[in-house]
Design an enzyme around this catalytic site. Structure first.
Site, PDB file in Angstrom:
ATOM      1  N   HIS A  86     -10.993  -4.894   9.388  1.00  0.00           N
ATOM      2  CA  HIS A  86     -11.529  -4.522   8.032  1.00  0.00           C
ATOM      3  C   HIS A  86     -12.921  -3.912   8.151  1.00  0.00           C
ATOM      4  O   HIS A  86     -13.686  -3.987   7.231  1.00  0.00           O
ATOM      5  CB  HIS A  86     -11.871  -5.887   7.610  1.00  0.00           C
ATOM      6  CG  HIS A  86     -10.596  -6.769   7.132  1.00  0.00           C
ATOM      7  ND1 HIS A  86      -9.704  -7.116   7.997  1.00  0.00           N
ATOM      8  CD2 HIS A  86     -10.084  -6.864   5.705  1.00  0.00           C
ATOM      9  CE1 HIS A  86      -8.748  -7.754   7.238  1.00  0.00           C
ATOM     10  NE2 HIS A  86      -8.860  -7.630   5.879  1.00  0.00           N
ATOM     11  N   GLU A 139       0.996  -1.207   0.068  1.00  0.00           N
ATOM     12  CA  GLU A 139       0.065   0.039  -0.164  1.00  0.00           C
ATOM     13  C   GLU A 139       0.845   1.283   0.028  1.00  0.00           C
ATOM     14  O   GLU A 139       0.479   2.224  -0.672  1.00  0.00           O
ATOM     15  CB  GLU A 139      -1.018  -0.092   1.180  1.00  0.00           C
ATOM     16  CG  GLU A 139      -2.082  -1.161   0.940  1.00  0.00           C
ATOM     17  CD  GLU A 139      -1.650  -2.462   1.497  1.00  0.00           C
ATOM     18  OE1 GLU A 139      -0.643  -2.571   1.957  1.00  0.00           O
ATOM     19  OE2 GLU A 139      -2.316  -3.396   1.176  1.00  0.00           O
TER      20      GLU A 139
END
Ligand SMILES: Cc1ncc(C[n+]2csc(CCOP(=O)(O)OP(=O)(O)O)c2C)c(N)n1
Ligand SMILES: Cc1ncc(C[n+]2csc(CCOP(=O)(O)OP(=O)(O)O)c2C)c(N)n1
Ligand SMILES: [Mg+2]
Ligand SMILES: [Mg+2]
Lengths: 340, 329, 340, 329
Positions: B131, B62
């Site tokens: 998440h 990322e």
């Protein structure tokens, strides 16, 4: 009028010390870095400059030798220790000095200071206060070149310490898998602040890390401008030909402390002295004189010329207006053309 | 061109497709956005339409990806990064906050970072604490970023198109539960302006201000309340930074009561800012009851479905909160 | 009463297939993973389980072979695809199943689900929903062992995709420079979600990345429990002796999709079929039968026994109380002894 | 034991030394904390007292370091991580937020992460945008973390000792400009309780609530205002999460006017939460003037000294804000 040294562009790959023109440009570049930073050091010591400062004195061959392998239209990303890279790519010394003096005429209008000098006109995408912060950015700029089909390359400077950051790992891997036109130039000056490479990694050379990405890695005598140029030129040719990135490790040394607060407790006086004997400028000067490419007098004339440029940068920058608080609020976002 | 009923996901995909057709510099970067079609299926067939070069699958990196987008944006590309779950922006914070947000200002104004970062937020899918976060407050607090949260399919398209146009880094936070919801969406590439709050419903008794999935929940609550004789104005903030308080203040002046609804934990969340803006302005004097916030509990999102529901506002909680608010002295 | 398979501890380094006891334990372990996940798959398909699920079916030799090299008191860190690691370290199948069923009796009281199972009593420091999230944690747990002077080691599981995260790079480097007692076990199943290792890296083997850290790296046939055990046992001995970390790469394959939403568009049916022929359980079973260490009947009996355990786990877990919302708010922080 | 006048840095160093003497599990981890003595000189001679093992220099790997601290904490150590500048927490957000903050809850309560993370915040040193942020709002918004901001030398010691005791991850945000300031500090290892706001001065006309370096600026402003006949109560929040509103609400009831002062950018900053808490409670009715926030501008911190000063509250700005507030209807 711009107050720059004229960087070498489009050189043919021969050693920089071989012809008078390239020798002159190389020497001028290294001297400009040295003298710029010596001036800055003294302005700081006299309380005329604030903030902090990271000097690259002793490392000039790395910046100048590497940039000599680039074209005018190529890009660089730089670091907190970035004056050499800016100058190597052709920055205006007065605008650099003005930035450090927090002036409106500085590269960042006084908003960035030493750690944030960028210069779109010379392809300098910016120094960076974040260790390894410029590495993914360099990969991205190179990706753009590849996608646009240009033949421009990106040279990405960083220190030995930066290779311990995750950003290094992720970005070099991206550049590797996509064969991006980027040259990763690690300036291994043996320390990340106080922590030596002997302690921070178990491999001998930073270049060994290239193996993890399947790209070439090469360790270079970083105080030899010819050697740096040769390695970087090869890497640039590879990159421009679409063969992807190279990791070039320039072994060098910083003479000064990491920053202004450094007491040099982590290294010995002897080590510093030893390295001063490997002065990249003296080394190059001696070589070109020995080769008969330039005379001592010519070398001295170059130095005098640079001294004049640095003096001019200080006097011009000092009299420039201070940076302007009134424009701050409107400067956070780029305005949308035609309004939103 | 006309409106059709399509899903929020389809609307996003359509926006990307139109932007990519219009401008060769627009491209996508992200994990599994290619042949897989995206973790939430958003990129779908774009890979087949535009190829692997412009719908660019990446390794799981990322920080590297966002940094690459920053670099590409600096030299004239218009990257759209998809972060699989907004929770993984944590990996990329340096590039988002220390680089993208600051470059234009810090480097003196010549360079800029026209980058779009899309990331799914929110709970409700049983994916647990790592998440399911709603981290919009972090980004709204960072000068140099713009932050939008589309609540409808039309705005999913319109805000994304506006974000792509914008020469600044824009975060588009998409709620996972909205991806499969549908609504009318213009076929034309119509922009939803960044920086404007939207009055989604008008009512005289109070105002509900909401973001993301809480907008539709608030509208449903408002419909139910209407049957009980309570009429709520519902305002969809849409852009969290820069924040448009105008319609909110107007509604407070008109109704005297306000409920602020967000999914994120309450403490130092976005709605605190809305509350603080009201409390420091003249609107304070129009209040007939204290400002009420209905937020996620200050708890990581749990896995068990009943726990997951219990920690963030649901429609009955909104209805209850409104009824309490109306009853205030 | 605990519903566990009995993991092997303190085994002497001989192949697992060589003696009846170790063969039995290995087979039981692999079958437990397989059957647990098959049960979970079916519960999910029938709508009796929610959230998402990452199955390691096809990779059982890696988890069980690796854990067989550990002692009871050693630690592991695991991943989103972690059922095998939990079971290999000795977790209670009923508490695992209860967690997946969101029950108060689950390992995380229903707060974590499949991606967050941890078990302090067996040294399992936790699965992790963050790719590479457990790698720095493993390094830190190993640092603690070194500082405390224990001889415990930490086994750190992660996937091929995780090695592209900065966290991998930083943590492996820390473990390398400090000679930490950690074994980095990469389960290379060829894909990080849909992205193949051929695309995500330019080196052939994950183990090649060890070169960047100056530690040994070894590539292992990951569907062969004996091979995995042998490599991990060497690595454990090295770590326990204070010689630092090893990177062990188990080449394996997941039969099922990445998670529930996977349509398998990025790989071919043939590839999946090929790998099914390399079933680690069948391979091991055939070997022990061939070697005459166990009979087919004995193997079948083990399978039947495991089936019973899995069935028990489901029926016990199903009747357990749902996890309790009332205790949530008080569970965010650990209470301070004696109050603050 | 008695009080002496020592610096904020010395107080921190003393706390670490005392904690390390008392508990062999306490150790430090960070960049250049060893022989260099720390980027701000805080660890100083601890390396010589405790050795390289327990004052552990690290490579430049913030994510790895914080993660290693999480792992060590999980198995019974008590790591104290020094992040050189709080801006670099951006590198480590995953381990701070997705791991440390959530592990105790998410993993069911058996494990916990008794980790302390120290990081210098704030502007005023000419270090520009990437080395001058005040990011406390991010962390205060994350359930599972505790966040303290010592404003005095005594609290720098006391809060750090309390943080080390705490079985949860605690962020200690130290202001750079305070390191060289001095104050009386008890020699004994006295804890400052986490979770209690502190009334630093009492006055009848209004209350100023502040954090970090803004506490001393507010006290100086209060002293100057006192000469003009305006008496301010000054409250040092000290712990941002969990937040203690009690003394703040009491002071609002007593004075009817409140000024909230922070260095961080205003938008979605910490003081928005204080404001929102007041506006949603009974204290609202005690207000005789709107709640006023005096915050950093929504701008990255610039390098030039005059610009840097201009974007965050200085003493004259606080005085001015108080005078404006007192004049409100
Ligand atoms: C992410 C991050 N961590 C730490 C620092 C503080 N810091 C600035 S320069 C530096 C040392 C960098 O070492 P190296 O990369 O070798 O470059 P050098 O200074 O030797 O040129 C450190 C630790 C920083 N600026 N950014
Ligand atoms: C930081 C982060 N990025 C992305 C994801 C989404 N994600 C979950 S698993 C996965 C693939 C992981 O690949 P690998 O490490 O090879 O493990 P495998 O799933 O193959 O076992 C991805 C991308 C995540 N959970 N965390
Ligand atoms: Mg260095
Ligand atoms: Mg994989």
């Amino acid at each position: 009028m711009a107050n720059t040294i004229s960087p070498l562009f489009g050189h043919n790959g021969a050693p920089l010390s071989e012809s008078a023109d390239t020798a002159r440009a190389t020497l001028a570049g290294m001297l400009a870095v040295r003298q710029f930073e010596e001036a800055v050091d003294s302005l700081f010591a006299r309380g005329l400059m604030h903030g902090t400062m990271h000097l690259s004195i002793g490392q000039e061959a790395s910046a100048i030798g590497a940039c000599a392998a680039l074209e005018q239209t190529d890009f660089i990303t730089s670091t907190h220790r970035g004056h050499g890279h800016c100058i190597g790519k052709g920055a205006d010394l007065t605008r650099m000095m003005a930035e450090l003096l927090a002036k409106q005429t500085g590269y960042c209008r006084g908003r960035g200071g030493s750690m944030h000098i960028a210069d779109a006109s010379t392809g300098n995408l910016g120094a960076n206060g974040i260790v390894a912060g410029g590495i993914p950015i360099a990969a991205g700029a190179a990706l753009a070149q590849k996608m646009k089909g240009t033949d421009r390359v990106v040279m990405c400077f960083f220190g030995d310490g930066a290779t311990n950051e995750g950003a290094f790992h992720e970005a070099v891997n991206l550049a590797a898998i996509w064969d991006l036109p980027v040259i990763f130039v690690c300036e291994n000056n043996k320390y990340g602040m106080s922590f030596s490479t002997e302690k921070s990694m178990k491999v001998e050379h930073i270049a060994d890390r290239a193996a993890a990405y399947g790209i070439p890695g090469i360790t270079v005598e970083g105080n030899d401008a010819d050697a740096v140029y040769a390695a970087c030129n090869d890497a640039v040719l590879r990159a421009r030909a679409g063969h992807g990135p190279t990791l070039v490790e320039n072994i060098t040394y910083r003479w000064k402390g990491h920053s202004k607060s450094d007491k040099n407790l982590y290294r010995t006086k002897e080590e510093i002295e030893d390295w001063k004997h490997k002065d990249p400028i003296v080394k190059f000067e001696n070589r070109v004189i020995e080769l008969g490419v330039l005379t001592r007098e010519e070398c001295d004339a170059i130095a005098a010329d640079i001294r004049e440029k640095i003096r001019a940068s200080i006097s011009e920058a000092t009299t420039a207006p201070d940076s302007d608080p009134a424009e701050l609020l409107a400067s956070v976002y780029r305005a949308i053309e035609g309004g939103n | 061109m006309t409106d059709r009923i399509i899903t929020y996901s389809e609307a996003i995909r359509e926006a990307i497709g139109q932007a990519m057709e219009a401008d060769p510099n627009v491209f996508m970067l992200g994990e599994d956005i290619g042949i897989y079609g995206g973790a939430f299926g958003v990129s779908g067939d774009l890979y087949h339409r535009f190829g692997a070069d412009r719908i660019r699958d990446t390794p799981i990196s990322e920080l590297g990806i966002v940094g690459a987008a920053v670099g590409a944006a600096l030299v004239g590309m218009k990257p759209i990064v998809e972060i699989q779950f907004s929770d993984f922006t944590a990996q990329a914070m340096d590039q988002i906050v220390n680089q993208a947000a600051k470059i234009h200002f810090m480097l003196g104004g010549e360079l800029s970072v026209p980058m779009v970062l899309r990331a799914p937020i929110g709970s409700g899918t049983g994916a647990a604490a790592q998440h399911s976060q709603s981290l919009e407050a972090w980004f709204a607090h960072v000068p140099g970023l713009k932050v939008v949260m589309p609540a409808t399919a039309q705005d999913a398209k319109g805000l994304l198109l506006a974000a792509i146009d914008d020469p600044n880094p824009v975060l588009v936070l998409e709620h996972k539960l909205l991806y499969k919801t549908s609504g009318p969406v213009t076929e034309a590439a119509v922009r939803t302006p960044i920086g404007k709050s939207h009055v989604a419903r008008t009512g005289k008794d109070l105002v509900i201000v909401a973001t993301g999935v809480m907008v539709s929940r608030s509208l449903e609550a408002a419909a139910a309340l209407s049957e009980k004789g309570i009429e709520a104005t519902v305002i969809d903030v849409r852009t969290l930074s820069p924040l448009d308080m105008e319609p909110i203040e107007e509604a407070v002046r008109a109704t005297g009561r306000i409920l602020l609804v967000q999914e994120a934990p309450k403490h130092v969340g976005f709605m605190a800012e809305v509350s603080a803006r009201l409390a420091e302005g003249k609107s304070l004097y129009s209040l007939e009851a204290p400002i009420k916030r209905l937020c996620g509990m200050d708890i990581p999102i749990p896995y068990a479905p009943q726990l997951e529901k219990a920690v963030v506002p649901q429609i009955p909680n909104i209805i209850q909160a409104v009824e309490d608010l109306i009853r205030e002295p």
